[in-house]
Design a protein around this motif. Structure first.
Motif, PDB file in Angstrom:
ATOM      1  N   PRO A 188       0.946  -1.192  -0.188  1.00 28.52           N
ATOM      2  CA  PRO A 188       0.025  -0.103  -0.072  1.00 28.52           C
ATOM      3  C   PRO A 188       0.902   1.360  -0.216  1.00 28.52           C
ATOM      4  N   GLN A 219      -8.911   7.567  -1.927  1.00 31.00           N
ATOM      5  CA  GLN A 219      -8.239   6.398  -2.540  1.00 31.00           C
ATOM      6  C   GLN A 219      -8.621   6.495  -4.005  1.00 31.00           C
ATOM      7  N   ARG A 226      -4.575  -0.028  -3.883  1.00 30.44           N
ATOM      8  CA  ARG A 226      -3.455  -0.039  -3.006  1.00 30.44           C
ATOM      9  C   ARG A 226      -2.973   1.262  -3.110  1.00 30.44           C
ATOM     10  N   TRP A 242      -3.489   5.635  -2.231  1.00 28.03           N
ATOM     11  CA  TRP A 242      -4.179   6.713  -1.876  1.00 28.03           C
ATOM     12  C   TRP A 242      -3.378   8.199  -1.991  1.00 28.03           C
TER      13      TRP A 242
END
Length: 159
Positions: free
Chosen positions: A19, A72, A76, A78
């Protein structure tokens, strides 16, 4: 404690696995139209849309200096819209950057990164149109992010 990784490249295409949060500094007047935000908008429409709605409804939310909005943009990834700039022009009150607001926003960003298990990617926040200096911003990034074990990559745009 991880160190900040400095790389040449585009922060809107972060490298690595897992992420990711792409962090940048916004102003407190709802303006989105110059600097790094243009690269974000070319890649994804959501961060600008969310920022404008956040500003428009500011009487009923946390919009203001030091606030962070996480948007987002893919499963994965943001974008962290961090309000760390008062206005957009250098004038009698100096440059637009507000270091205390960036510090507060980085604290909020750290909580999001830890919750998501994410690394953070950014340009030299607050140092472009906001008029700040990296020598003032870097210690904040180290204290709030890398000092808490969050991997940070800073992108210097290659020509």
């Amino acid at each position: 404690m991880p160190e900040i990784a400095f790389v040449r490249g585009d922060a809107t295409t972060p490298s690595g696995k897992g992420p990711k949060i792409i962090a940048h500094v916004c102003n407190d007047i709802g303006g989105w139209g110059k600097g790094f935000v243009l690269a974000l908008s070319r890649r994804w429409p959501e961060p600008e849309r969310a920022y404008r709605a956040w500003h428009r409804d500011r009487a009923h939310n946390d919009f203001g200096l030091g606030a962070v909005q996480l948007v987002q943009v893919d499963p994965r990834t943001w974008v962290a819209n961090m309000v760390g700039q008062r206005g957009i022009r250098t004038g009698s009150k100096g440059v637009p950057v507000r270091y205390a607001a960036i510090d507060t926003a980085l604290t909020g960003l750290a909580a999001h990164a830890l919750d998501l298990g994410a690394c953070v990617h950014m340009p030299r926040i607050g140092c472009g149109l906001a008029g700040g200096t990296w020598s003032r911003v870097e210690p904040l990034v180290i204290e709030r992010l890398t000092g808490r074990g969050i991997a940070v990559t800073v992108y210097d745009h290659g020509d």
